[in-house]
Design a protein around this motif. Structure first.
Motif, short mmCIF file in Angstrom:
data_model
loop_
_atom_site.label_atom_id
_atom_site.label_comp_id
_atom_site.label_asym_id
_atom_site.label_seq_id
_atom_site.Cartn_x
_atom_site.Cartn_y
_atom_site.Cartn_z
N PHE A 14 0.77 -1.37 0.09
CA PHE A 14 -0.09 -0.23 0.05
C PHE A 14 0.92 1.24 -0.07
O PHE A 14 1.84 1.30 0.87
N PRO A 15 0.84 2.29 -0.99
CA PRO A 15 1.76 3.31 -1.31
C PRO A 15 1.77 4.14 -0.05
O PRO A 15 2.92 4.54 0.49
N VAL A 16 0.83 4.52 0.75
CA VAL A 16 0.90 5.31 1.99
C VAL A 16 1.82 4.44 3.05
O VAL A 16 2.51 5.28 3.80
N LEU A 17 1.29 3.39 3.20
CA LEU A 17 2.57 2.45 4.24
C LEU A 17 4.14 2.48 3.67
O LEU A 17 4.85 2.81 4.49
N ILE A 18 4.16 2.19 2.41
CA ILE A 18 5.37 2.52 2.01
C ILE A 18 6.16 3.83 2.06
O ILE A 18 7.27 3.97 2.41
N TYR A 19 5.37 4.75 1.86
CA TYR A 19 5.67 6.17 2.20
C TYR A 19 6.21 6.43 3.83
O TYR A 19 7.26 7.12 3.95
N LEU A 20 5.26 5.92 4.28
CA LEU A 20 5.48 5.94 6.11
C LEU A 20 6.68 5.20 6.27
O LEU A 20 7.46 5.80 7.15
N GLY A 21 6.96 4.32 5.70
CA GLY A 21 8.08 3.30 6.07
C GLY A 21 9.43 4.19 5.48
O GLY A 21 10.53 4.17 6.19
N ARG A 22 9.34 5.01 4.40
CA ARG A 22 10.39 5.70 3.91
C ARG A 22 10.85 7.02 4.94
O ARG A 22 11.91 6.98 5.23
N ILE A 23 9.97 7.28 5.73
CA ILE A 23 10.21 8.44 6.55
C ILE A 23 10.32 7.86 7.99
O ILE A 23 10.33 8.68 8.90
N SER A 24 10.10 6.58 8.23
CA SER A 24 9.89 6.22 9.30
C SER A 24 10.81 6.58 10.48
O SER A 24 10.67 6.68 11.73
N TYR A 25 12.19 6.56 9.95
CA TYR A 25 13.34 7.10 11.15
C TYR A 25 12.99 8.43 11.46
O TYR A 25 13.32 8.64 12.82
N SER A 26 12.75 9.36 10.52
CA SER A 26 12.59 10.76 11.10
C SER A 26 11.30 10.80 11.86
O SER A 26 11.53 11.35 12.97
N LEU A 27 10.39 9.95 11.67
CA LEU A 27 9.12 10.22 12.22
C LEU A 27 9.54 9.38 13.57
O LEU A 27 8.83 10.07 14.57
N VAL A 73 3.97 15.26 8.60
CA VAL A 73 4.61 16.45 7.69
C VAL A 73 6.11 16.67 8.18
O VAL A 73 6.92 16.99 7.17
N ILE A 74 6.20 17.21 9.42
CA ILE A 74 7.54 17.50 9.83
C ILE A 74 8.55 16.39 9.74
O ILE A 74 9.80 16.86 9.06
N ALA A 75 8.35 15.08 9.90
CA ALA A 75 9.25 14.11 9.38
C ALA A 75 9.43 13.88 8.10
O ALA A 75 10.48 13.68 7.55
#
Length: 361
Positions: free
Chosen positions: A278-291, A326-328
């Motif tokens: 799911f694209p949203v989950l993949i996107y969250l995964g890409r920014i997961s460290y910063s988040l 958003v900040i992440a």
């Protein structure tokens, strides 16, 4: 027999194609931890009151266990595919420190803004910059940093185990089995281990990294019967329960929830369902460290401000989650990724200069 370092699905030490399902798992894990902190930790330790119409999602804590499984899978591959151990550690430094340093700056800035900086000594700040604060006996500026200590210790342990097994021409599973036997003896007999040693030797959490390594070997068809013994033993380790010094100690069904996390990992990575792409989950995964790094400092600050101006709790939590994401996102694209590239190129340039100087000497 396939020895450590040999894998039929790899060639010339090159990294395999990115597994998008792992990114999705990172996204699920990161969002789970964010929701857990905002709905369970914030009302209990920050606001001192239950949030209206906001259920406490305690199970979100288990995003940490999933993160550790992912690290076992990914970091073992990074060690295997690195040109040298030196290159591995430089690559990890470039990967984790730029966003981490910025998160420290955010924590300190917010503490000054809210006039709550009295708890931070200059030594606390300095040692937090090294990411070794827990091992040196200093406080985390942000409590979410505790998992980073386990990550660093895992890097050191797996590199040592990998090098020892490669030198002795033994399978990596043997080193993992030694850890499991030692850990079982310690926990079955209730042996008390000094705090720093419990960190260094991954007490309470090492089994999750081992599950990730075992899944890596199975996924890349490097497994042998011993791999499955190690995998099943690592899964069984959660029957000893959670770390007694964490909120997870309150979960009476800790083993079953940890087992469910393991099944989710297998389901996503091996069965590759559409939901795991799911694209949203993949996107969250890409920014997961910063988040993960900034969600608590930013989120708690915003929740306090929303409470002060009277925004309803449920809406405040949603706004805090959205704001953290958003900040992440901006930290990821403006600091995390370019910082990693800058440090890697700088390390390569320094290494080239050193080699050139040695050749000309």
């Amino acid at each position: 027999m396939i020895k450590v370092g040999d894998c039929p699905t790899e060639s010339n030490g090159k990294i395999c194609a990115r597994i998008s399902e792992l990114d999705s798992l990172r996204g699920v894990a990161a969002l789970s931890v964010v929701i857990y902190h905002f709905t369970s930790i914030y009302p209990r330790l920050i606001s001192g009151r239950n949030l209206e119409f906001v259920p406490q999602i305690h199970i979100g804590y288990f995003g940490v266990e999933i993160f550790f499984m992912i690290s076992g899978f990914v970091i073992f591959h990074s060690v295997k595919s690195a040109a040298s151990i030196h290159d591995f550690f430089l690559a990890r430094f470039a990967r984790i420190f730029p966003a981490y340093w910025l998160s420290i700056l955010i924590v300190v800035a917010l503490s000054i803004f809210t006039e709550k900086s009295s708890g931070f000594s200059s030594k606390d700040i300095f040692f937090n910059l090294t990411m070794l604060q827990a091992l040196m006996g200093f406080h985390h500026l942000d409590e979410v940093y505790w998992t980073l200590t386990y990550e660093l210790c895992f890097y050191a342990c797996i590199v040592f185990a990998f090098c020892a097994c490669r030198a002795a021409k033994l399978p990596i599973e043997l080193a993992l089995l030694i850890w499991l036997i030692s850990e079982t003896i310690i926990r079955a007999n209730g042996i008390q281990i000094p705090y720093r040693f419990s960190l260094i030797f991954l007490l309470n959490y090492g089994q999750f990294f081992i599950i990730g390594i075992a899944f890596f070997l199975v996924y890349h068809k490097c497994s042998r019967p011993l791999t499955y013994i190690v995998l099943l033993w690592a899964i069984a380790m959660s029957a000893f329960g959670a770390n007694p010094h964490t909120p997870a100690s309150g979960f009476k069904a800790y083993f079953w929830i940890a087992l469910a996390c393991t099944c989710v990992f297998y389901w996503a990575v091996f069965l590759k369902p559409a939901a795991a792409r799911f694209p949203v989950l993949i996107y969250l995964g890409r920014i997961s460290y910063s988040l993960y790094l900034i969600h608590a400092s930013i989120g708690y600050f915003m929740l306090r401000e929303f409470d002060r101006i009277g925004i309803p709790d449920f809406l405040a939590v949603l706004l805090a989650i959205a704001s953290a994401i958003v900040i992440a996102h901006f930290i990821h694209i403006l600091v995390e990724v370019p910082g990693q590239r800058l440090l890697r190129s700088s390390f390569r340039r320094v290494q080239s200069n050193i080699l050139a100087a040695l050749h000309s000497a």
